[in-house]
Design an enzyme around this catalytic site. Structure first.
Site, PDB file in Angstrom:
ATOM      1  N   CYS A   1     -34.628  47.059  32.013  1.00 52.32           N
ATOM      2  CA  CYS A   1     -34.777  45.682  31.775  1.00 52.32           C
ATOM      3  C   CYS A   1     -33.760  44.537  31.977  1.00 52.32           C
ATOM      4  O   CYS A   1     -32.642  44.720  31.596  1.00 52.32           O
ATOM      5  CB  CYS A   1     -35.236  45.284  30.176  1.00 52.32           C
ATOM      6  SG  CYS A   1     -36.437  46.477  29.492  1.00 52.32           S
TER       7      CYS A   1
ATOM      8  N   ARG B   1     -41.523  47.061  19.986  1.00 50.35           N
ATOM      9  CA  ARG B   1     -39.970  47.599  20.086  1.00 50.35           C
ATOM     10  C   ARG B   1     -39.316  47.089  18.873  1.00 50.35           C
ATOM     11  O   ARG B   1     -39.296  45.706  18.520  1.00 50.35           O
ATOM     12  CB  ARG B   1     -39.730  47.024  21.290  1.00 50.35           C
ATOM     13  CG  ARG B   1     -38.049  47.336  21.658  1.00 50.35           C
ATOM     14  CD  ARG B   1     -37.692  46.975  23.052  1.00 50.35           C
ATOM     15  NE  ARG B   1     -38.495  47.697  24.145  1.00 50.35           N
ATOM     16  CZ  ARG B   1     -39.244  47.087  24.933  1.00 50.35           C
ATOM     17  NH1 ARG B   1     -39.069  45.802  24.874  1.00 50.35           N
ATOM     18  NH2 ARG B   1     -39.869  47.717  25.865  1.00 50.35           N
TER      19      ARG B   1
ATOM     20  N   CYS C   1     -44.966  42.105  28.319  1.00 45.95           N
ATOM     21  CA  CYS C   1     -43.873  42.191  27.115  1.00 45.95           C
ATOM     22  C   CYS C   1     -43.753  40.933  26.337  1.00 45.95           C
ATOM     23  O   CYS C   1     -43.155  40.025  27.078  1.00 45.95           O
ATOM     24  CB  CYS C   1     -42.508  42.883  27.602  1.00 45.95           C
ATOM     25  SG  CYS C   1     -41.316  43.033  26.268  1.00 45.95           S
TER      26      CYS C   1
ATOM     27  N   CYS D   1     -33.032  26.819  22.845  1.00 45.38           N
ATOM     28  CA  CYS D   1     -33.485  27.729  21.984  1.00 45.38           C
ATOM     29  C   CYS D   1     -32.286  27.863  20.999  1.00 45.38           C
ATOM     30  O   CYS D   1     -31.109  28.379  21.159  1.00 45.38           O
ATOM     31  CB  CYS D   1     -33.689  29.024  22.741  1.00 45.38           C
ATOM     32  SG  CYS D   1     -34.736  28.685  24.210  1.00 45.38           S
TER      33      CYS D   1
ATOM     34  N   CYS E   1     -30.120  30.952  20.377  1.00 42.93           N
ATOM     35  CA  CYS E   1     -29.637  31.571  21.656  1.00 42.93           C
ATOM     36  C   CYS E   1     -28.039  31.325  22.144  1.00 42.93           C
ATOM     37  O   CYS E   1     -27.724  30.093  22.308  1.00 42.93           O
ATOM     38  CB  CYS E   1     -30.514  31.494  22.826  1.00 42.93           C
ATOM     39  SG  CYS E   1     -29.985  32.554  24.307  1.00 42.93           S
TER      40      CYS E   1
ATOM     41  N   CYS F   1     -38.333  45.801  34.040  1.00 46.56           N
ATOM     42  CA  CYS F   1     -38.818  44.534  33.485  1.00 46.56           C
ATOM     43  C   CYS F   1     -38.001  43.673  33.908  1.00 46.56           C
ATOM     44  O   CYS F   1     -36.686  44.042  33.848  1.00 46.56           O
ATOM     45  CB  CYS F   1     -38.796  45.026  31.939  1.00 46.56           C
ATOM     46  SG  CYS F   1     -39.492  43.670  30.945  1.00 46.56           S
TER      47      CYS F   1
ATOM     48  N   CYS G   1     -27.577  28.115  30.319  1.00 42.88           N
ATOM     49  CA  CYS G   1     -29.064  27.895  30.573  1.00 42.88           C
ATOM     50  C   CYS G   1     -29.195  26.719  29.789  1.00 42.88           C
ATOM     51  O   CYS G   1     -28.950  26.170  28.808  1.00 42.88           O
ATOM     52  CB  CYS G   1     -29.713  29.144  29.443  1.00 42.88           C
ATOM     53  SG  CYS G   1     -31.730  28.865  29.636  1.00 42.88           S
TER      54      CYS G   1
HETATM   55  N1  SAM Z   1     -34.351  32.975  29.573  1.00 44.65           N
HETATM   56  C1  SAM Z   1     -35.638  33.974  29.379  1.00 44.65           C
HETATM   57  C2  SAM Z   1     -36.385  33.353  28.208  1.00 44.65           C
HETATM   58  O1  SAM Z   1     -35.885  32.954  27.381  1.00 44.65           O
HETATM   59  O2  SAM Z   1     -37.525  33.779  28.654  1.00 44.65           O
HETATM   60  C3  SAM Z   1     -35.077  35.269  29.066  1.00 44.65           C
HETATM   61  C4  SAM Z   1     -33.898  35.758  28.257  1.00 44.65           C
HETATM   62  S1  SAM Z   1     -33.945  35.479  26.484  1.00 44.65           S
HETATM   63  C5  SAM Z   1     -32.626  35.930  26.010  1.00 44.65           C
HETATM   64  C6  SAM Z   1     -35.333  36.744  26.133  1.00 44.65           C
HETATM   65  C7  SAM Z   1     -35.490  36.584  24.420  1.00 44.65           C
HETATM   66  O3  SAM Z   1     -34.241  37.155  23.781  1.00 44.65           O
HETATM   67  C8  SAM Z   1     -36.051  35.475  23.678  1.00 44.65           C
HETATM   68  O4  SAM Z   1     -37.293  35.115  24.185  1.00 44.65           O
HETATM   69  C9  SAM Z   1     -35.648  35.827  22.512  1.00 44.65           C
HETATM   70  O5  SAM Z   1     -36.958  36.074  21.716  1.00 44.65           O
HETATM   71  C10 SAM Z   1     -34.690  36.807  22.213  1.00 44.65           C
HETATM   72  N2  SAM Z   1     -33.248  36.337  21.886  1.00 44.65           N
HETATM   73  C11 SAM Z   1     -32.488  35.581  22.246  1.00 44.65           C
HETATM   74  N3  SAM Z   1     -31.611  35.308  21.387  1.00 44.65           N
HETATM   75  C12 SAM Z   1     -31.760  36.154  20.354  1.00 44.65           C
HETATM   76  C13 SAM Z   1     -30.870  36.312  19.087  1.00 44.65           C
HETATM   77  N4  SAM Z   1     -29.941  35.551  18.865  1.00 44.65           N
HETATM   78  N5  SAM Z   1     -31.512  37.184  18.335  1.00 44.65           N
HETATM   79  C14 SAM Z   1     -32.513  37.730  18.410  1.00 44.65           C
HETATM   80  N6  SAM Z   1     -33.261  37.506  19.722  1.00 44.65           N
HETATM   81  C15 SAM Z   1     -32.778  36.659  20.549  1.00 44.65           C
HETATM   82 FE1  SF4 Z   2     -32.170  30.036  27.906  1.00 44.27          FE
HETATM   83 FE2  SF4 Z   2     -31.679  31.840  25.861  1.00 44.27          FE
HETATM   84 FE3  SF4 Z   2     -33.562  30.299  25.764  1.00 44.27          FE
HETATM   85 FE4  SF4 Z   2     -34.045  32.262  27.241  1.00 44.27          FE
HETATM   86  S1  SF4 Z   2     -33.740  32.155  25.333  1.00 44.27           S
HETATM   87  S2  SF4 Z   2     -34.579  30.324  27.888  1.00 44.27           S
HETATM   88  S3  SF4 Z   2     -31.676  32.350  28.027  1.00 44.27           S
HETATM   89  S4  SF4 Z   2     -31.670  29.624  25.932  1.00 44.27           S
END
Ligand code: SAM
Ligand code: SF4
Ligand code: DTB
Length: 335
Positions: free
Chosen positions: A112, A275, A203, A72, A75, A143, A68
């Site tokens: 989802c 959730r 959500c 973040c 992530c 979802c 990606c």
């Molecule tokens: N890329 C899309 C986005 O960011 O909207 C969808 C996937 S992203 C993995 C969905 C959510 O997963 C993120 O907004 C975050 O809140 C949660 N998430 C991701 N990594 C995480 C982690 N290590 N621990 C807890 N929540 C996490």
């Molecule tokens: Fe990409 Fe992870 Fe951020 Fe979603 S949460 S936008 S998958 S880096």
């Protein structure tokens, strides 16, 4: 001001009114209430709107993993960090339908699908729409979480029959820039507005354990609870600390502080499903029970979240049995 002195002047929330005018002071005061009072209020509000024994069951599948472009800091799927997650192509329709069928057989009512995109390309969206149509045909709710959407993309998903779109605010507006620099809070809010305008249920929640202060949790809940319509589903994630991400060494969250966040979400968004989302693998059964008592009434069911582990089906079934709780049938849910 000490937490205890703020608690003394906290007003009880009115459970009858669904409010969209929460002040930061009110939300701060909820966080600061003595734990027994906070839990009592959360339970009271929860029981006004839901069967306190029933838990909604969703199952997650990563349909497009890794690589990606966003940064973040939590992530494992960000291309900015070395986490060992390999970038994969979009899953096939057949693979998605096989997983959805298995999730349904295990008791999930919602499927989802998550993609590690900043925003979907239109040709990818066509393939996701086919997945939505296929999963709907199995009789499950759908979802997806695909990153930022335009209004036209949201409308396209709605036409495919999408029920929910997941797009989290993650934290407070002030702390957000410390966690993500490649898109803004306003970008997130714009996508949420497009989803809402398209008639898709929202959500939207966040993460506890990013190194944020209590005031950041207050800020996040205040924004969520003051959206023009509350998200139908509010995931509260506990950070899953993944090696290679900038947040890998964050300290453990105090379990009671996590429970407080769940309780405040329940009180401020009384009709929403809250959730108990990522992080359950690291929580004791007793901590999860407290979250469920605090008003959480939805979980991700199945041994994997997107890339990290989640409790086994057998563990969750036993936990619900031990608590005398039951999986919610699709027909039981308020429309
Ligand atoms: N890329 C899309 C986005 O960011 O909207 C969808 C996937 S992203 C993995 C969905 C959510 O997963 C993120 O907004 C975050 O809140 C949660 N998430 C991701 N990594 C995480 C982690 N290590 N621990 C807890 N929540 C996490
Ligand atoms: Fe990409 Fe992870 Fe951020 Fe979603 S949460 S936008 S998958 S880096
Ligand atoms: C949400 O709030 N949590 C889920 C879902 N929405 C998409 C994702 C959790 C991901 C945890 C890290 C991983 O497994 O990659």
């Amino acid at each position: 001001m000490s937490l205890a002195s703020v608690a003394d002047c906290a007003q009880p929330a009115s459970p009858e009114a669904v409010r969209h005018d929460w002040t930061r002071e009110e939300v701060r005061a909820l966080f600061a209430r003595p734990f027994p009072d906070l839990m009592f209020e959360a339970q009271r509000v929860h029981r006004l709107h839901f069967d306190p024994r029933a838990v909604q069951i969703s199952t997650l599948m990563s349909i497009k993993t890794g690589g990606c472009p966003e940064d973040c800091a939590y992530c494992p799927q960000s291309a900015h960090y070395e986490t060992g997650v390999k970038a994969e192509k979009l899953a096939s329709l057949e693979a998605v339908l096989a997983e959805a069928q298995a999730a349904k057989a295990a008791g999930a009512t919602r499927f989802c699908m998550g993609a590690a995109w900043r925003t979907p390309k239109d040709r990818d969206l066509d393939r996701v729409c086919a997945m939505i149509e296929g999963v709907k045909a199995l009789g499950m709710e759908t979802c997806v979480t695909l990153g930022m959407l335009t209004a036209a993309q949201a409308a396209r998903l709605k036409r495919a029959g999408l029920d929910y779109y997941n797009h989290n605010l993650d934290t407070s507006p002030e702390f957000y820039g410390r966690i993500i620099t490649t898109r803004t809070y306003e970008d997130r809010l714009a996508t949420l507005a497009h989803v809402r305008e398209a008639g898709i249920a929202v959500c939207c929640g966040g993460i506890v354990g990013l190194g944020e202060s209590v005031e950041d949790r207050v800020g996040m809940i205040t924004v969520l609870a003051n959206l023009p319509k509350h998200p139908e589903s509010v995931p509260i994630n506990m950070l899953v600390r993944v090696a290679g991400t900038p947040l890998a060494e964050e300290p453990t969250v105090d379990p009671l502080d996590f429970v407080r966040t769940v309780a405040v979400a329940r009180i401020t968004m009384p009709r929403s499903f809250v959730r108990l989302s990522a992080g359950r693998e690291e929580m004791s059964d007793e901590m999860q029970a407290l979250c469920l008592l605090a008003g959480a009434n939805s979980i991700f069911f199945g041994p994997k979240l997107l890339t990290t582990p989640n409790p086994a089906h057998s563990h969750d079934r036993r936990l619900l049995d031990r608590l005398g709780m039951v999986a919610m049938e699709a027909a039981d849910r308020p429309s």
